[in-house]
Write an enzyme that holds these catalytic residues in place. Structure first.
Site, mmCIF file in Angstrom:
data_model
loop_
_atom_site.group_PDB
_atom_site.id
_atom_site.type_symbol
_atom_site.label_atom_id
_atom_site.label_comp_id
_atom_site.label_asym_id
_atom_site.label_seq_id
_atom_site.Cartn_x
_atom_site.Cartn_y
_atom_site.Cartn_z
ATOM 1 N N PRO A 47 0.788 -1.232 0.000
ATOM 2 C CA PRO A 47 0.000 0.000 0.000
ATOM 3 C C PRO A 47 0.821 1.283 0.000
ATOM 4 O O PRO A 47 1.807 1.400 0.743
ATOM 5 C CB PRO A 47 -0.806 -0.089 1.296
ATOM 6 N N ASN A 48 0.384 2.196 -0.819
ATOM 7 C CA ASN A 48 0.916 3.569 -0.916
ATOM 8 C C ASN A 48 2.266 3.668 -1.622
ATOM 9 O O ASN A 48 2.750 4.773 -1.853
ATOM 10 C CB ASN A 48 0.999 4.233 0.472
ATOM 11 N N ARG A 58 5.008 10.870 -2.221
ATOM 12 C CA ARG A 58 4.646 10.593 -0.845
ATOM 13 C C ARG A 58 5.848 10.824 0.080
ATOM 14 O O ARG A 58 6.881 10.173 -0.071
ATOM 15 C CB ARG A 58 4.240 9.123 -0.800
ATOM 16 N N TYR A 108 11.018 8.862 1.771
ATOM 17 C CA TYR A 108 11.084 7.827 0.737
ATOM 18 C C TYR A 108 11.800 8.260 -0.540
ATOM 19 O O TYR A 108 11.972 7.446 -1.456
ATOM 20 C CB TYR A 108 9.664 7.330 0.411
ATOM 21 N N ASN A 160 8.220 -5.489 -0.421
ATOM 22 C CA ASN A 160 8.040 -4.370 0.497
ATOM 23 C C ASN A 160 6.548 -4.332 0.779
ATOM 24 O O ASN A 160 5.763 -3.770 0.000
ATOM 25 C CB ASN A 160 8.523 -3.062 -0.123
ATOM 26 N N ALA A 162 2.860 -0.840 4.894
ATOM 27 C CA ALA A 162 2.167 -0.869 6.192
ATOM 28 C C ALA A 162 1.690 -2.277 6.562
ATOM 29 O O ALA A 162 1.600 -2.618 7.749
ATOM 30 C CB ALA A 162 0.985 0.101 6.158
ATOM 31 N N GLU A 215 12.572 -9.344 2.515
ATOM 32 C CA GLU A 215 11.756 -8.169 2.857
ATOM 33 C C GLU A 215 12.616 -6.917 2.732
ATOM 34 O O GLU A 215 13.743 -6.885 3.237
ATOM 35 C CB GLU A 215 11.258 -8.345 4.293
ATOM 36 N N HIS A 248 12.633 -2.587 3.084
ATOM 37 C CA HIS A 248 12.017 -1.300 3.432
ATOM 38 C C HIS A 248 12.958 -0.195 2.991
ATOM 39 O O HIS A 248 14.174 -0.276 3.226
ATOM 40 C CB HIS A 248 11.748 -1.200 4.934
ATOM 41 N N ARG A 308 12.185 4.555 13.322
ATOM 42 C CA ARG A 308 10.919 5.268 13.185
ATOM 43 C C ARG A 308 9.970 4.932 14.346
ATOM 44 O O ARG A 308 10.407 4.488 15.391
ATOM 45 C CB ARG A 308 10.329 4.962 11.811
HETATM 46 C C1 DQA Z 1 8.026 1.105 4.337
HETATM 47 C C2 DQA Z 1 7.959 1.312 5.847
HETATM 48 C C3 DQA Z 1 6.549 1.061 6.358
HETATM 49 O O1 DQA Z 1 6.502 1.257 7.768
HETATM 50 C C4 DQA Z 1 5.584 2.019 5.714
HETATM 51 O O2 DQA Z 1 4.266 1.747 6.130
HETATM 52 C C5 DQA Z 1 5.680 2.044 4.235
HETATM 53 C C6 DQA Z 1 7.001 1.942 3.607
HETATM 54 C C7 DQA Z 1 9.398 1.446 3.751
HETATM 55 O O3 DQA Z 1 9.658 1.060 2.614
HETATM 56 O O4 DQA Z 1 10.205 2.121 4.403
HETATM 57 O O5 DQA Z 1 4.708 2.244 3.540
HETATM 58 O O6 DQA Z 1 7.775 -0.273 4.062
#
Ligand code: DQA
Length: 141
Positions: free
Chosen positions: A10-11, A18, A23, A74, A77, A98, A100, A107
């Site tokens: 998501p997102n 964003r 990011y 990735n 959330a 995984e 990020h 964070r």
């Molecule tokens: C994320 C970190 C997550 O906590 C966050 O919700 C994201 C992006 C990252 O790539 O740093 O959407 O996965």
């Protein structure tokens, strides 16, 4: 040639727009183009992004049946909340890394727990987009 899937949750479709201070300014399309350029002729890369948990679960099921060579995920959330995503990864029998973009351990506390990390072979966090490249390189070994 190995086939790897790059899954984004998501997102992450809003990368570049964003919270760029966290990011960065590159978009998801930029990331895809850079990865394709880097691994051209070396690996087959499949990209999938969804804002919906079930769609990611469905995709992992298809990838499992196709017996691809690994997943870079990735989960965004969903990493912190989704038992369904964890179960899908665990049940796929596929090696997953995984990733990020940000360092989740620097964070908020709620980001410091990953439900999916225990079913992945490794976690890369905080390397920015470079984390995706490192994950692909690792899975190609
Ligand atoms: C994320 C970190 C997550 O906590 C966050 O919700 C994201 C992006 C990252 O790539 O740093 O959407 O996965």
């Amino acid at each position: 040639m190995k086939t790897l899937a790059i899954l984004n949750g998501p997102n992450l479709d809003r990368l570049g727009k964003r919270e760029p201070e966290i990011y960065g300014h590159a978009t998801l399309a930029d990331l895809e183009a850079r990865l394709r350029a880097e691994f051209d002729g070396v690996a087959r890369l499949e990209f999938f992004q969804s804002n919906h948990e079930g769609e990611l679960v469905d995709r992992i099921s298809v990838l499992a049946d196709a017996k691809i060579d690994g997943i870079v995920i990735n989960g965004a959330a969903l990493t912190h909340t989704s038992v369904a995503l964890r179960d899908a990864l665990a049940g796929s029998g596929l090696r997953a890394v995984e990733v990020h973009i940000s360092n989740i351990y620097k964070r908020e506390e709620f980001r410091q727990k990953s439900l999916t990390a225990p079913v992945c072979v490794a976690v890369i966090t905080g390397l920015g987009l470079e984390g995706y490249f490192a994950a692909v390189r690792f899975l190609l070994r």
